[in-house]
Scaffold this motif. Sequence first.
Motif, PDB file in Angstrom:
ATOM      1  N   THR A   1       0.847  -1.189   0.000  1.00 41.63           N
ATOM      2  CA  THR A   1       0.000   0.000   0.000  1.00 41.63           C
ATOM      3  C   THR A   1       0.867   1.217   0.000  1.00 41.63           C
ATOM      4  O   THR A   1       2.097   1.159   0.187  1.00 41.63           O
ATOM      5  CB  THR A   1      -0.906   0.006   1.246  1.00 41.63           C
ATOM      6  OG1 THR A   1      -0.057   0.068   2.403  1.00 41.63           O
ATOM      7  CG2 THR A   1      -1.792  -1.224   1.316  1.00 41.63           C
ATOM      8  N   ASN A   2       0.271   2.367  -0.192  1.00 40.98           N
ATOM      9  CA  ASN A   2       1.007   3.640  -0.189  1.00 40.98           C
ATOM     10  C   ASN A   2       1.628   3.924   1.161  1.00 40.98           C
ATOM     11  O   ASN A   2       2.693   4.527   1.265  1.00 40.98           O
ATOM     12  CB  ASN A   2       0.058   4.784  -0.561  1.00 40.98           C
ATOM     13  CG  ASN A   2      -0.378   4.687  -2.043  1.00 40.98           C
ATOM     14  OD1 ASN A   2       0.362   4.174  -2.876  1.00 40.98           O
ATOM     15  ND2 ASN A   2      -1.583   5.190  -2.339  1.00 40.98           N
ATOM     16  N   LYS A   3       0.929   3.522   2.170  1.00 45.14           N
ATOM     17  CA  LYS A   3       1.472   3.744   3.514  1.00 45.14           C
ATOM     18  C   LYS A   3       2.755   2.981   3.708  1.00 45.14           C
ATOM     19  O   LYS A   3       3.716   3.471   4.309  1.00 45.14           O
ATOM     20  CB  LYS A   3       0.431   3.307   4.556  1.00 45.14           C
ATOM     21  CG  LYS A   3       0.831   3.696   5.969  1.00 45.14           C
ATOM     22  CD  LYS A   3      -0.290   3.314   6.935  1.00 45.14           C
ATOM     23  CE  LYS A   3       0.087   3.729   8.337  1.00 45.14           C
ATOM     24  NZ  LYS A   3      -0.978   3.393   9.307  1.00 45.14           N
ATOM     25  N   GLY A   4       2.785   1.813   3.141  1.00 52.02           N
ATOM     26  CA  GLY A   4       4.014   1.006   3.262  1.00 52.02           C
ATOM     27  C   GLY A   4       5.148   1.651   2.509  1.00 52.02           C
ATOM     28  O   GLY A   4       6.299   1.645   2.946  1.00 52.02           O
ATOM     29  N   LYS A   5       4.813   2.191   1.359  1.00 46.01           N
ATOM     30  CA  LYS A   5       5.882   2.856   0.595  1.00 46.01           C
ATOM     31  C   LYS A   5       6.424   4.058   1.359  1.00 46.01           C
ATOM     32  O   LYS A   5       7.618   4.347   1.335  1.00 46.01           O
ATOM     33  CB  LYS A   5       5.330   3.297  -0.767  1.00 46.01           C
ATOM     34  CG  LYS A   5       5.034   2.134  -1.694  1.00 46.01           C
ATOM     35  CD  LYS A   5       4.495   2.650  -3.031  1.00 46.01           C
ATOM     36  CE  LYS A   5       4.203   1.492  -4.007  1.00 46.01           C
ATOM     37  NZ  LYS A   5       3.686   1.961  -5.318  1.00 46.01           N
ATOM     38  N   ALA A   6       5.486   4.744   1.998  1.00 44.61           N
ATOM     39  CA  ALA A   6       5.934   5.921   2.757  1.00 44.61           C
ATOM     40  C   ALA A   6       6.860   5.511   3.870  1.00 44.61           C
ATOM     41  O   ALA A   6       7.887   6.158   4.134  1.00 44.61           O
ATOM     42  CB  ALA A   6       4.720   6.666   3.325  1.00 44.61           C
ATOM     43  N   LEU A   7       6.485   4.429   4.532  1.00 51.81           N
ATOM     44  CA  LEU A   7       7.352   3.948   5.614  1.00 51.81           C
ATOM     45  C   LEU A   7       8.713   3.532   5.069  1.00 51.81           C
ATOM     46  O   LEU A   7       9.748   3.788   5.667  1.00 51.81           O
ATOM     47  CB  LEU A   7       6.690   2.762   6.334  1.00 51.81           C
ATOM     48  CG  LEU A   7       5.469   3.114   7.196  1.00 51.81           C
ATOM     49  CD1 LEU A   7       4.808   1.836   7.714  1.00 51.81           C
ATOM     50  CD2 LEU A   7       5.870   4.022   8.355  1.00 51.81           C
ATOM     51  N   THR A   8       8.647   2.894   3.895  1.00 54.33           N
ATOM     52  CA  THR A   8       9.915   2.454   3.297  1.00 54.33           C
ATOM     53  C   THR A   8      10.772   3.651   2.934  1.00 54.33           C
ATOM     54  O   THR A   8      11.995   3.667   3.161  1.00 54.33           O
ATOM     55  CB  THR A   8       9.639   1.613   2.044  1.00 54.33           C
ATOM     56  OG1 THR A   8       8.847   0.481   2.418  1.00 54.33           O
ATOM     57  CG2 THR A   8      10.950   1.125   1.425  1.00 54.33           C
ATOM     58  N   ASP A   9      10.121   4.660   2.392  1.00 49.72           N
ATOM     59  CA  ASP A   9      10.892   5.863   2.018  1.00 49.72           C
ATOM     60  C   ASP A   9      11.484   6.535   3.253  1.00 49.72           C
ATOM     61  O   ASP A   9      12.645   6.997   3.241  1.00 49.72           O
ATOM     62  CB  ASP A   9       9.977   6.853   1.278  1.00 49.72           C
ATOM     63  CG  ASP A   9       9.559   6.322  -0.109  1.00 49.72           C
ATOM     64  OD1 ASP A   9      10.311   5.444  -0.624  1.00 49.72           O
ATOM     65  OD2 ASP A   9       8.560   6.803  -0.634  1.00 49.72           O
ATOM     66  N   GLU A  10      10.654   6.586   4.305  1.00 53.28           N
ATOM     67  CA  GLU A  10      11.172   7.194   5.534  1.00 53.28           C
ATOM     68  C   GLU A  10      12.355   6.400   6.080  1.00 53.28           C
ATOM     69  O   GLU A  10      13.348   6.972   6.560  1.00 53.28           O
ATOM     70  CB  GLU A  10      10.051   7.258   6.585  1.00 53.28           C
ATOM     71  CG  GLU A  10       8.969   8.275   6.252  1.00 53.28           C
ATOM     72  CD  GLU A  10       7.860   8.295   7.302  1.00 53.28           C
ATOM     73  OE1 GLU A  10       8.005   7.506   8.293  1.00 53.28           O
ATOM     74  OE2 GLU A  10       6.928   9.088   7.175  1.00 53.28           O
ATOM     75  N   ALA A  11      12.223   5.074   6.008  1.00 54.29           N
ATOM     76  CA  ALA A  11      13.328   4.235   6.497  1.00 54.29           C
ATOM     77  C   ALA A  11      14.570   4.459   5.654  1.00 54.29           C
ATOM     78  O   ALA A  11      15.702   4.545   6.178  1.00 54.29           O
ATOM     79  CB  ALA A  11      12.923   2.756   6.476  1.00 54.29           C
TER      80      ALA A  11
END
Length: 313
Positions: A7-17
Amino acid sequence: MVAIFRTNKGKALTDEANVFFSGIIVRADDRLTSGVAEQRANTALLRLVSAIGALVIVAVVSGAAYGVGRYTRELRVTRDEVNTLNRDLEERVATRTVDLAHARDRAEVLLSEVNHRVANSLALVSSLVKLQSKALDDPAAKDALAETQDRIFAISLVHKRLYGSGGVRSVALDEYLSGLLDHLRTSLRSQVHGVNLSYGIDPIELETDISINLGVVVTELVTNAFKYAYPDAVGEVRVHLKKLADEQAELVVEDDGVGRAEGAPAKGTGVGSRIVNAMCISLGAKIEYQQRHPGTAARLVFSTKPRKGDRTA
């Protein structure tokens, strides 16, 4: 969990990481780069300090080497100068020593010649006194002149000994006094036939002036003993000269005659006693008269040490 990452939320978390870890990596790289740069700077500084230290050491060693070299050269030059001065001084000393030796030899020859002439002159005076004595009729006057002859002989014998020996500053007392006493024995026994003279003399070297004084003292004491100790003209006079400790010597002239009363005035004219006292003062000593039963002993202790400023040759 996989659905979340899709999901987009996961991508955001990945980007933040990714951003978080990238920041960590960047900061780590920056710190590493800064550490490497600092290490390089420290290394460069260390190399600079080492180079400067090496230059300082080289400069110090070079300066020390130059100083040592200069000191060595100066020391070598100074040593050569000192050696030159020493050689020059040694040559001067050697030359001066030879000159002094020659001068001393000349002085010794001249002094020997003087002693010879003095002895001859005294012998001439003694002969004149003897001629005068033969022309007299007064027994007292003849005796006085005979005593004068003996005194002259005592002095002239020293000069004869000096002339005949290698030295001119000292006298062998055993030889000198033996010759003097032999002369007195012959001279006095011609007047007093029954009195004998014996002696014992230790070998002692003594300065010329002291020897003359001692010879005159012996002459006077022996003459007095011959004349006054034995009224019946029979007896013996003994002379002893002994070497003592501490550069001292003892002279004893003794007899077995009538003796000498204590405090009694001198017999005869008293000239002999005055001469003895004067000679003792010159010797720095005092004569002692010891009464014996029978007889009298005249004792004199004197120094055999060379006087200040004189040397025995």
